[in-house]
Write a protein that holds these residues in place. Sequence first.
Motif, PDB file in Angstrom:
ATOM      1  N   LYS A 179       0.807  -1.215   0.000  1.00  0.00           N
ATOM      2  CA  LYS A 179       0.000   0.000   0.000  1.00  0.00           C
ATOM      3  C   LYS A 179       0.847   1.275   0.000  1.00  0.00           C
ATOM      4  O   LYS A 179       0.315   2.380   0.146  1.00  0.00           O
ATOM      5  CB  LYS A 179      -0.934   0.010   1.224  1.00  0.00           C
ATOM      6  CG  LYS A 179      -2.018  -1.061   1.189  1.00  0.00           C
ATOM      7  CD  LYS A 179      -2.863  -1.009   2.445  1.00  0.00           C
ATOM      8  CE  LYS A 179      -4.000  -2.022   2.399  1.00  0.00           C
ATOM      9  NZ  LYS A 179      -5.013  -1.676   1.361  1.00  0.00           N
ATOM     10  N   ASP A 242      -5.213  -9.365   6.736  1.00  0.00           N
ATOM     11  CA  ASP A 242      -5.298  -7.998   6.218  1.00  0.00           C
ATOM     12  C   ASP A 242      -4.788  -6.975   7.219  1.00  0.00           C
ATOM     13  O   ASP A 242      -5.082  -5.789   7.120  1.00  0.00           O
ATOM     14  CB  ASP A 242      -6.740  -7.664   5.826  1.00  0.00           C
ATOM     15  CG  ASP A 242      -7.714  -7.811   7.004  1.00  0.00           C
ATOM     16  OD1 ASP A 242      -7.276  -8.261   8.091  1.00  0.00           O
ATOM     17  OD2 ASP A 242      -8.904  -7.481   6.834  1.00  0.00           O
ATOM     18  N   TRP A 243      -3.964  -7.392   8.171  1.00  0.00           N
ATOM     19  CA  TRP A 243      -3.501  -6.506   9.233  1.00  0.00           C
ATOM     20  C   TRP A 243      -2.554  -5.431   8.693  1.00  0.00           C
ATOM     21  O   TRP A 243      -1.736  -5.668   7.804  1.00  0.00           O
ATOM     22  CB  TRP A 243      -2.769  -7.309  10.309  1.00  0.00           C
ATOM     23  CG  TRP A 243      -3.519  -8.505  10.782  1.00  0.00           C
ATOM     24  CD1 TRP A 243      -4.682  -8.530  11.494  1.00  0.00           C
ATOM     25  CD2 TRP A 243      -3.145  -9.869  10.575  1.00  0.00           C
ATOM     26  NE1 TRP A 243      -5.065  -9.831  11.750  1.00  0.00           N
ATOM     27  CE2 TRP A 243      -4.138 -10.674  11.196  1.00  0.00           C
ATOM     28  CE3 TRP A 243      -2.085 -10.511   9.926  1.00  0.00           C
ATOM     29  CZ2 TRP A 243      -4.095 -12.067  11.185  1.00  0.00           C
ATOM     30  CZ3 TRP A 243      -2.041 -11.896   9.907  1.00  0.00           C
ATOM     31  CH2 TRP A 243      -3.031 -12.644  10.528  1.00  0.00           C
ATOM     32  N   SER A 257      -4.279  -5.579  13.998  1.00  0.00           N
ATOM     33  CA  SER A 257      -5.497  -4.877  13.587  1.00  0.00           C
ATOM     34  C   SER A 257      -5.444  -4.534  12.107  1.00  0.00           C
ATOM     35  O   SER A 257      -4.374  -4.236  11.558  1.00  0.00           O
ATOM     36  CB  SER A 257      -5.677  -3.575  14.384  1.00  0.00           C
ATOM     37  OG  SER A 257      -5.548  -3.810  15.774  1.00  0.00           O
ATOM     38  N   ALA A 258      -6.629  -4.547  11.497  1.00  0.00           N
ATOM     39  CA  ALA A 258      -6.735  -4.149  10.090  1.00  0.00           C
ATOM     40  C   ALA A 258      -7.101  -2.681   9.951  1.00  0.00           C
ATOM     41  O   ALA A 258      -6.865  -2.082   8.901  1.00  0.00           O
ATOM     42  CB  ALA A 258      -7.771  -5.017   9.382  1.00  0.00           C
ATOM     43  N   THR A 259      -7.665  -2.103  11.012  1.00  0.00           N
ATOM     44  CA  THR A 259      -8.078  -0.689  10.952  1.00  0.00           C
ATOM     45  C   THR A 259      -7.376   0.110  12.039  1.00  0.00           C
ATOM     46  O   THR A 259      -7.017  -0.421  13.097  1.00  0.00           O
ATOM     47  CB  THR A 259      -9.597  -0.555  11.135  1.00  0.00           C
ATOM     48  OG1 THR A 259      -9.942  -0.924  12.476  1.00  0.00           O
ATOM     49  CG2 THR A 259     -10.355  -1.432  10.149  1.00  0.00           C
ATOM     50  N   TYR A 260      -7.234   1.394  11.782  1.00  0.00           N
ATOM     51  CA  TYR A 260      -6.579   2.267  12.745  1.00  0.00           C
ATOM     52  C   TYR A 260      -7.426   2.429  14.004  1.00  0.00           C
ATOM     53  O   TYR A 260      -6.889   2.532  15.108  1.00  0.00           O
ATOM     54  CB  TYR A 260      -6.300   3.626  12.111  1.00  0.00           C
ATOM     55  CG  TYR A 260      -5.525   4.561  13.001  1.00  0.00           C
ATOM     56  CD1 TYR A 260      -4.296   4.177  13.547  1.00  0.00           C
ATOM     57  CD2 TYR A 260      -6.013   5.824  13.306  1.00  0.00           C
ATOM     58  CE1 TYR A 260      -3.586   5.028  14.370  1.00  0.00           C
ATOM     59  CE2 TYR A 260      -5.298   6.689  14.135  1.00  0.00           C
ATOM     60  CZ  TYR A 260      -4.087   6.277  14.660  1.00  0.00           C
ATOM     61  OH  TYR A 260      -3.380   7.115  15.483  1.00  0.00           O
ATOM     62  N   GLU A 261      -8.762   2.442  13.843  1.00  0.00           N
ATOM     63  CA  GLU A 261      -9.640   2.580  15.008  1.00  0.00           C
ATOM     64  C   GLU A 261      -9.444   1.425  15.975  1.00  0.00           C
ATOM     65  O   GLU A 261      -9.361   1.620  17.194  1.00  0.00           O
ATOM     66  CB  GLU A 261     -11.095   2.675  14.549  1.00  0.00           C
ATOM     67  CG  GLU A 261     -11.452   3.960  13.820  1.00  0.00           C
ATOM     68  CD  GLU A 261     -11.185   5.179  14.680  1.00  0.00           C
ATOM     69  OE1 GLU A 261     -11.498   5.141  15.888  1.00  0.00           O
ATOM     70  OE2 GLU A 261     -10.627   6.170  14.147  1.00  0.00           O
ATOM     71  N   GLU A 262      -9.370   0.226  15.457  1.00  0.00           N
ATOM     72  CA  GLU A 262      -9.144  -0.941  16.317  1.00  0.00           C
ATOM     73  C   GLU A 262      -7.769  -0.860  16.949  1.00  0.00           C
ATOM     74  O   GLU A 262      -7.590  -1.179  18.139  1.00  0.00           O
ATOM     75  CB  GLU A 262      -9.278  -2.225  15.495  1.00  0.00           C
ATOM     76  CG  GLU A 262      -9.125  -3.503  16.323  1.00  0.00           C
ATOM     77  CD  GLU A 262      -9.207  -4.752  15.469  1.00  0.00           C
ATOM     78  OE1 GLU A 262      -9.250  -5.852  16.056  1.00  0.00           O
ATOM     79  OE2 GLU A 262      -9.211  -4.640  14.224  1.00  0.00           O
ATOM     80  N   HIS A 263      -6.799  -0.451  16.191  1.00  0.00           N
ATOM     81  CA  HIS A 263      -5.436  -0.328  16.703  1.00  0.00           C
ATOM     82  C   HIS A 263      -5.374   0.679  17.853  1.00  0.00           C
ATOM     83  O   HIS A 263      -4.705   0.432  18.866  1.00  0.00           O
ATOM     84  CB  HIS A 263      -4.500   0.104  15.573  1.00  0.00           C
ATOM     85  CG  HIS A 263      -3.084   0.307  15.999  1.00  0.00           C
ATOM     86  ND1 HIS A 263      -2.295  -0.691  16.525  1.00  0.00           N
ATOM     87  CD2 HIS A 263      -2.301   1.437  15.993  1.00  0.00           C
ATOM     88  CE1 HIS A 263      -1.093  -0.213  16.813  1.00  0.00           C
ATOM     89  NE2 HIS A 263      -1.069   1.075  16.502  1.00  0.00           N
TER      90      HIS A 263
END
Length: 280
Positions: A179, A242-243, A257-263
């Motif tokens: 990415k 997809d982390w 985590s796959a998303t920043y919010e979860e992270h």
Amino acid sequence: MPQENRPPSPRRSRLTRRGRLALFLGTFLGLGAAVLIPLLPGKEAAPEKPRQLLIPEGWRAPQVYAAIDRELNVPAGSTKAAAATAALPLPAEAKGNPEGYLFPATYPVTSESTPATLLTYMVETANKKLATKAVSDGGKVHGMTPYQTATLASIIEAEAHTRADMGKVARVVHNRLAKSMPLQMDSTINYALNRSTVDTKLSETKIDSPFNTYERQGLPPTPIDNPGLEAMAAAVAPTPGDWLFFVTVTQGDTRFSATYEEHKRHVAEFNRLRATSKRT
């Protein structure tokens, strides 16, 4: 037909099972003939028993140099100096820097060992591990040279707290590279600052260094430690996922985590647990 009269053949002396026969020229002894003198049984020199030098996974080059200096009882800095002059079998990409190629293992050390011979042994071992079919083929699939594999493996070695997490850390790196995201690895900041810590300040993520993976995209220019075979294998065969983020909340508990919010939620828990431990 009559045979010529010949003197009887001298009897040959036999080596005994427990001793050897040493041949001394008679002229050395002032005699006219060679003299065979048996050595006493049990007087042979016993073969040297090698000592063992352990190099753990994840050590940086200065740690390896210091360990060799101590084991060989040579002045501090001797092995570092040898690394610059020993013509080690490194890839051209390394530019003479053996970081990442001092393969962690247990090495035999004898009275014949020198800093150069031990360093060469380590680099040759790293080349063999990187050339194993699984690692070599996996690297080609991902378009990585062996040196890039060693570099990625060194990040995995520094960041993963368990072998089970190695493949996941590798996946985060591959996903970020795909990415065009900066890797944002604290381990590379630690390498730039010559330290090891889990605390990275915001100001430190702004330092001007080729190892600052917060500011610069792609892999760092060199490995940041000396990885083992498990990390090399993980580098070319990452766990599917997809982390894009991970944080070690507690020892042995790394959250991916796959998303920043979860992270962010995982980071908040890490900070809460750290604050609690400091108060107790």
